[in-house]
Write a protein that holds these residues in place. Sequence first.
Motif, mmCIF file in Angstrom:
data_model
loop_
_atom_site.group_PDB
_atom_site.id
_atom_site.type_symbol
_atom_site.label_atom_id
_atom_site.label_comp_id
_atom_site.label_asym_id
_atom_site.label_seq_id
_atom_site.Cartn_x
_atom_site.Cartn_y
_atom_site.Cartn_z
ATOM 1 N N ALA A 52 46.100 29.581 36.166
ATOM 2 C CA ALA A 52 45.007 29.984 35.283
ATOM 3 C C ALA A 52 44.833 31.496 35.315
ATOM 4 C CB ALA A 52 43.708 29.288 35.700
ATOM 5 N N ILE A 53 44.854 32.076 36.504
ATOM 6 C CA ILE A 53 44.726 33.527 36.640
ATOM 7 C C ILE A 53 45.928 34.217 36.011
ATOM 8 C CG2 ILE A 53 44.733 35.415 38.325
ATOM 9 C CD1 ILE A 53 43.046 33.609 40.130
ATOM 10 N N GLU A 54 47.103 33.655 36.216
ATOM 11 C CA GLU A 54 48.329 34.205 35.627
ATOM 12 C C GLU A 54 48.223 34.250 34.105
ATOM 13 O OE1 GLU A 54 52.891 33.399 36.764
ATOM 14 O OE2 GLU A 54 51.896 31.700 35.808
ATOM 15 N N ALA A 55 47.698 33.191 33.508
ATOM 16 C CA ALA A 55 47.569 33.123 32.044
ATOM 17 C C ALA A 55 46.587 34.164 31.530
ATOM 18 C CB ALA A 55 47.113 31.719 31.631
ATOM 19 N N ILE A 56 45.474 34.351 32.249
ATOM 20 C CA ILE A 56 44.483 35.342 31.828
ATOM 21 C C ILE A 56 45.072 36.746 31.897
ATOM 22 C CG2 ILE A 56 42.287 36.428 32.456
ATOM 23 C CD1 ILE A 56 41.339 33.650 33.370
ATOM 24 N N LEU A 57 45.747 37.056 32.992
ATOM 25 C CA LEU A 57 46.329 38.390 33.153
ATOM 26 C C LEU A 57 47.452 38.640 32.139
ATOM 27 C CD1 LEU A 57 46.497 38.635 37.058
ATOM 28 C CD2 LEU A 57 44.904 39.785 35.515
ATOM 29 N N PHE A 58 48.137 37.580 31.738
ATOM 30 C CA PHE A 58 49.247 37.713 30.799
ATOM 31 C C PHE A 58 48.778 38.239 29.447
ATOM 32 C CE2 PHE A 58 52.135 35.981 27.562
ATOM 33 C CZ PHE A 58 53.346 36.487 28.020
ATOM 34 N N VAL A 59 47.575 37.844 29.025
ATOM 35 C CA VAL A 59 47.084 38.245 27.702
ATOM 36 C C VAL A 59 46.134 39.437 27.773
ATOM 37 C CG1 VAL A 59 47.309 35.903 26.814
ATOM 38 C CG2 VAL A 59 45.131 36.637 27.791
ATOM 39 N N SER A 60 45.920 39.985 28.961
ATOM 40 C CA SER A 60 44.986 41.093 29.122
ATOM 41 C C SER A 60 45.689 42.435 28.963
ATOM 42 C CB SER A 60 44.309 41.020 30.497
ATOM 43 O OG SER A 60 43.589 39.821 30.639
ATOM 44 N N ASP A 61 45.118 43.295 28.121
ATOM 45 C CA ASP A 61 45.677 44.625 27.919
ATOM 46 C C ASP A 61 45.125 45.633 28.920
ATOM 47 O OD1 ASP A 61 47.261 43.951 25.682
ATOM 48 O OD2 ASP A 61 45.497 44.012 24.405
ATOM 49 N N GLU A 62 44.013 45.300 29.532
ATOM 50 C CA GLU A 62 43.387 46.178 30.514
ATOM 51 C C GLU A 62 43.370 45.474 31.874
ATOM 52 O OE1 GLU A 62 42.373 49.187 29.897
ATOM 53 O OE2 GLU A 62 42.383 49.249 27.700
ATOM 54 N N PRO A 63 43.317 46.247 32.962
ATOM 55 C CA PRO A 63 43.201 45.624 34.287
ATOM 56 C C PRO A 63 41.951 44.752 34.361
ATOM 57 C CG PRO A 63 43.753 47.956 34.498
ATOM 58 C CD PRO A 63 43.432 47.732 33.059
ATOM 59 N N VAL A 64 42.080 43.615 35.012
ATOM 60 C CA VAL A 64 40.963 42.680 35.140
ATOM 61 C C VAL A 64 40.553 42.611 36.604
ATOM 62 C CG1 VAL A 64 40.122 40.356 34.669
ATOM 63 C CG2 VAL A 64 41.928 41.340 33.237
ATOM 64 N N GLY A 65 39.279 42.866 36.872
ATOM 65 C CA GLY A 65 38.779 42.866 38.238
ATOM 66 C C GLY A 65 38.616 41.474 38.812
ATOM 67 N N LEU A 66 38.482 41.410 40.139
ATOM 68 C CA LEU A 66 38.334 40.120 40.811
ATOM 69 C C LEU A 66 37.074 39.386 40.359
ATOM 70 C CD1 LEU A 66 39.354 41.005 44.485
ATOM 71 C CD2 LEU A 66 40.671 39.686 42.825
ATOM 72 N N VAL A 67 35.991 40.119 40.181
ATOM 73 C CA VAL A 67 34.739 39.477 39.776
ATOM 74 C C VAL A 67 34.875 38.858 38.382
ATOM 75 C CG1 VAL A 67 32.310 39.871 39.218
ATOM 76 C CG2 VAL A 67 33.335 40.997 41.209
ATOM 77 N N ALA A 68 35.537 39.598 37.460
ATOM 78 C CA ALA A 68 35.724 39.075 36.106
ATOM 79 C C ALA A 68 36.623 37.844 36.127
ATOM 80 C CB ALA A 68 36.319 40.156 35.207
ATOM 81 N N LEU A 69 37.673 37.880 36.935
ATOM 82 C CA LEU A 69 38.566 36.723 37.047
ATOM 83 C C LEU A 69 37.824 35.529 37.651
ATOM 84 C CD1 LEU A 69 41.848 38.415 38.333
ATOM 85 C CD2 LEU A 69 41.533 37.288 36.130
ATOM 86 N N ALA A 70 37.015 35.792 38.680
ATOM 87 C CA ALA A 70 36.259 34.714 39.317
ATOM 88 C C ALA A 70 35.288 34.073 38.338
ATOM 89 C CB ALA A 70 35.509 35.254 40.532
ATOM 90 N N ALA A 71 34.673 34.900 37.497
ATOM 91 C CA ALA A 71 33.747 34.372 36.498
ATOM 92 C C ALA A 71 34.491 33.538 35.457
ATOM 93 C CB ALA A 71 32.999 35.518 35.818
ATOM 94 N N ALA A 72 35.698 33.967 35.092
ATOM 95 C CA ALA A 72 36.467 33.260 34.066
ATOM 96 C C ALA A 72 36.902 31.879 34.529
ATOM 97 C CB ALA A 72 37.684 34.088 33.671
ATOM 98 N N VAL A 73 37.246 31.761 35.810
ATOM 99 C CA VAL A 73 37.733 30.472 36.323
ATOM 100 C C VAL A 73 36.670 29.732 37.133
ATOM 101 C CG1 VAL A 73 40.118 31.264 36.373
ATOM 102 C CG2 VAL A 73 38.698 31.554 38.404
ATOM 103 N N ALA A 74 35.481 30.336 37.241
ATOM 104 C CA ALA A 74 34.369 29.716 37.967
ATOM 105 C C ALA A 74 34.747 29.347 39.393
ATOM 106 C CB ALA A 74 33.864 28.484 37.216
#
Length: 245
Positions: A52-74
């Motif tokens: 799930a994290i891999e998929a989010i980072l794959f489509v992200s053009d900007e660096p994604v922080g840990l807090v944002a990733l944690a919120a995305a995957v709950a």
Amino acid sequence: MTTNETDAADVGAAETDAAATDSASADASVPELSVATPLDVPGQPRLDLDRAIEAILFVSDEPVGLVALAAAVARPVAEVRAAIARLRQDYDGTGTSGEPRTDEASVDASARGIRRGFELREVGGGWRFYVRTEYDALVADFVLTQTSTKLSQAALETLAVIAYKQPISRSQVASIRAVNVDSVVRTLLGRGLVTEVDTDAETGAILYGTTDLLLTNLGINSIEELPRISPLLDDGQEGFDSDRI
């Protein structure tokens, strides 16, 4: 109650206590099942945290922080941090990724993958995919040879904003142009006309600037030689605040 009946009752109670003890021991030896999260959709296969994290980072053009990733995957930040570590090891060929599961057989920990041509880097307080350094030149040559020489009007306008306002973030360019510029900036990066020069200290957004290739194509030695743009604007300095422009 007779003596035999009393003895039978005692034996039954003892057997019940023993069964309860055995059951408790069995429960203690069985790992607790993975807790359901919003990654789990009823009727659909359970989503793996790492994937799930891999998929989010794959489509992200900007660096994604840990807090944002944690919120995305709950999930807790600590779990996301551990998932990032597993993914990095997987891409480096020194480990395997995949969320540890307690409700099914685990993957062989001795298995190892191959070193990928990309990696996860922490930049500006976030995580983002990058081509490995040793492949930079190869990828740059490929991108340049696969693109046409003519830029679209949108690309020219975006390039002008970056040239005059650098260093500038993608969101700031979008604010000036009043349109989404993600794909256009990717095009300019691919052409080698702009590059990442810094990150915003407050937001962590990537800041872009022009390259020497642009100067060469324009036939100038410095960005300071760009013509003033304010005389060409209907409202003078609207959208720009530099005396140079």
